[in-house]
Design a protein around this motif. Structure first.
Motif, short mmCIF file in Angstrom:
data_model
loop_
_atom_site.label_atom_id
_atom_site.label_comp_id
_atom_site.label_asym_id
_atom_site.label_seq_id
_atom_site.Cartn_x
_atom_site.Cartn_y
_atom_site.Cartn_z
N GLU A 118 -2.53 -13.62 2.99
CA GLU A 118 -3.17 -13.11 4.20
C GLU A 118 -2.44 -13.47 5.48
OE1 GLU A 118 -5.59 -11.06 4.61
OE2 GLU A 118 -6.10 -10.84 2.49
N SER A 165 -1.62 -3.96 -5.16
CA SER A 165 -1.41 -4.27 -6.58
C SER A 165 -0.12 -3.60 -7.05
CB SER A 165 -2.58 -3.77 -7.43
OG SER A 165 -2.36 -4.02 -8.80
N ASN A 224 -8.23 -6.71 5.22
CA ASN A 224 -9.15 -5.95 4.35
C ASN A 224 -8.45 -4.93 3.46
OD1 ASN A 224 -11.39 -7.28 5.59
ND2 ASN A 224 -11.24 -5.84 7.31
N THR A 261 2.46 -8.98 -6.70
CA THR A 261 1.07 -8.78 -6.23
C THR A 261 0.60 -9.97 -5.41
OG1 THR A 261 0.54 -7.36 -8.13
CG2 THR A 261 -1.31 -8.41 -6.99
N ASN A 262 0.84 -11.17 -5.91
CA ASN A 262 0.42 -12.37 -5.19
C ASN A 262 1.09 -12.46 -3.83
OD1 ASN A 262 -1.10 -13.08 -7.41
ND2 ASN A 262 0.40 -14.54 -8.22
N ASN A 319 -0.30 -10.05 -1.15
CA ASN A 319 -1.69 -10.27 -0.71
C ASN A 319 -1.90 -11.57 0.04
OD1 ASN A 319 -3.12 -7.87 -1.65
ND2 ASN A 319 -2.57 -8.56 -3.70
N THR A 367 -6.11 -4.77 -0.19
CA THR A 367 -5.58 -5.48 -1.36
C THR A 367 -4.53 -4.60 -2.04
OG1 THR A 367 -7.67 -6.65 -1.71
CG2 THR A 367 -6.13 -6.55 -3.58
#
Length: 534
Positions: free
Chosen positions: A102, A25, A21, A96-97, A100, A23
């Motif tokens: 998971e 950037s 939960n 960023t990718n 994130n 994110t």
């Protein structure tokens, strides 16, 4: 590392799971948030830094662990590219990718996607340098970062606690050795002393250092020789390699001319005009990046000897003023700008920062970290420059700093514009005082009618420009000519009462015809006049 390190990535990734939960950037200042949330991000940044280095053939990537002005409980991380600059924009998205993803499986897939999309040869060596600020969370986050580097087999250097600017500096690539032609003059002492301080980042290789040899000073070497002959000093023919830069001082080290050989070993000169264009454009970029647009005026001062292509290039970007030949004239005109850049084509020049400009730099408040970096660089540049007079050593460091910052080779610098073919000659006359000029010495007012006759010749040449001016020290008249097409610039080899300032003696057609008129007006002996003049 010749194959994809799946087992290592899985093992270390499982030790640094992404919090749910959340994110992340990657912004202008990298990743920044609560330090307690950043363990997985630091691990993955280590992997990304290694990939970035491999993509750039092993060039060093910097990683700074800091949250700058944020509260102590926060922390962050940013990557620094090999020239000491911010991470390339397209890789911010990759960061960023990656951060994130998971699960470990998702993370492995993103890594593979990056490798495939960026066409990365993972067998290449990766080099990464690390630093951090004094936050208590720093050591633990650096440990996570090092796990990412370890998983990718990167060669890491941990510099410990360092300021952010120092990390940027350390990440900047080491410049290739610079050959310095000291003209067998006093510049050797300065270059030798400077080398003791800069050789770790800019190796200097002094040549033409026979300071005690009679007749050696400026003899077939030095800035004036390179500028007027447009070729290498003979002493450097076996020294300089294709792609390698070199520069020449003059006898008292106040002039600077650069040059290089291309991959075909062809000589290319980078004179005062090229230096002015490089410096003025860079200063304008820094001022804009710092948010100083409209705060002060940046201007360039030239003389009639400036190549027409340089004037066109600069005038499309900045105010350009032409003044009479002589450093005192350029210096005075440059004082009329907030930041005044002046370089004669012969390599004599500097940059002047007015008191008001320095005050603005000291008091300006940047609104973003990027603006702060641009501002710091501009202030550092003002400290580097010897603003009292043209100084070959200071100007050399100025040029090298800009080339390193922009990642330019001599070829890339040279390509910012193409010089018009040109020639500079001097005509030996009985009385130079009969020649008088106006319009910054670009037009003759005496002898009467001669300028009109010159104009009639000049207009027959595409892009033709020429002027005649008397020397201030000897009974000669100097003729400068340039034209767009090289066939119109090249002519026959001649030897006569005109002292040709080029080796070999290839006299351009336009300059040849104008010099002939000057010869006539000076009362030259017609019996010695070459047939081509008749």
């Amino acid at each position: 590392m010749s194959s994809f390190p799946t087992s290592e990535l899985v093992k270390f990734s499982d030790l640094h799971p992404k919090p749910s939960n959340v994110t992340f950037s990657y912004g202008t200042a990298g990743f920044r948030t609560k330090a307690s949330l950043l363990d997985s991000v630091l691990f993955r940044v280590g992997v990304l830094a290694a990939l970035r280095s491999k993509r750039l053939d092993g060039k060093t990537i910097g990683v700074m662990v800091t949250a700058s002005h944020n509260p102590e409980a926060d922390n962050g991380v940013k990557l620094v590219d090999p020239r000491g600059e911010m991470l390339e924009n397209s890789w911010e998205t990759l960061a960023t990718n990656l951060s994130n993803a998971e699960t470990t499986g998702d993370f492995i897939q993103v890594v593979k996607n990056i490798i495939n999309h960026q066409k990365i040869d993972i067998s290449k060596t990766a080099n990464v340098i690390i630093a951090r600020d004094t936050r208590p969370s720093g050591p633990g986050l650096v440990a996570a970062l090092e796990d990412g580097l370890r998983a990718m087999g990167a060669v890491a250097r941990n510099e410990g606690v360092k300021t952010t600017p120092i990390l940027h500096y350390l990440a900047g690539k080491k410049a290739p050795p610079l050959v310095v032609d000291c003209a067998n003059g006093v510049g050797f002492f300065a270059a030798k002393a400077m080398g003791e301080y800069v050789n770790s980042v800019l190796p200097l290789i002094p040549h033409n250092i026979a300071i005690n040899a009679l007749g050696a000073l400026n003899n077939a070497c030095g800035a004036d020789y390179v500028k007027t002959s447009q070729r290498l000093p003979p002493s450097l023919v076996s020294v300089l390699h294709p792609g390698q830069r070199a520069c020449s001082f003059d006898g008292d080290a106040d002039r600077l001319i650069y040059f290089y050989l291309d991959d075909r070993s062809q000589f290319h000169m980078l004179d005062g005009d090229k230096i002015a264009a490089l410096v003025a454009n860079f200063i304008a970029e820094l001022a804009k990046g710092a948010g100083l647009d409209g705060k002060f005026e940046i201007g360039v001062v030239q003389t009639a000897y400036a190549n027409g292509s340089s004037t066109k290039y600069l005038s499309e970007r900045l105010p350009v003023q032409c003044v009479k030949t002589g450093v005192k004239n350029l210096h005075h005109a440059a004082e009329g700008y907030s930041i005044g850049v002046y370089f004669e084509a012969n390599g004599h020049g500097t940059v002047l920062f007015s008191p008001s400009a320095l005050s603005i730099l000291e008091t300006h408040q940047p609104s973003t970290p990027a603006q702060s970096t641009y501002l710091s660089n501009l202030i550092a540049l003002s400290d580097l420059i010897n603003q009292t007079v043209g100084d070959a050593l200071s100007d050399m460091l100025l040029v090298e700093v800009i080339l390193a910052h922009k990642g330019y080779s001599g070829l890339e610098w040279d390509s910012i514009y193409s010089d018009l073919p040109n020639r500079l000659v001097k005509v030996v006359v009985k009385d130079r005082n009969i020649f008088e000029t106006e319009d910054a010495e670009r037009r003759l007012t005496s002898p009467p009618g001669l300028q009109q006759r010159l104009d009639d010749i000049i207009r027959k040449y595409d892009g033709g420009r020429a002027f005649v001016r008397p020397s201030g020290t000897e009974d000669v008249v100097r003729v400068y000519a340039e034209a767009t097409l090289r066939p119109q610039a090249d002519g026959k080899s001649q030897t006569f009462d005109l002292e040709i300032m080029f080796i070999p003696n290839i006299f351009p057609e336009l300059a040849f015809r104008i010099a002939g008129l000057v010869y006539d007006e000076s009362g030259g002996d017609s019996s010695k006049r070459p047939k081509e003049f008749l």
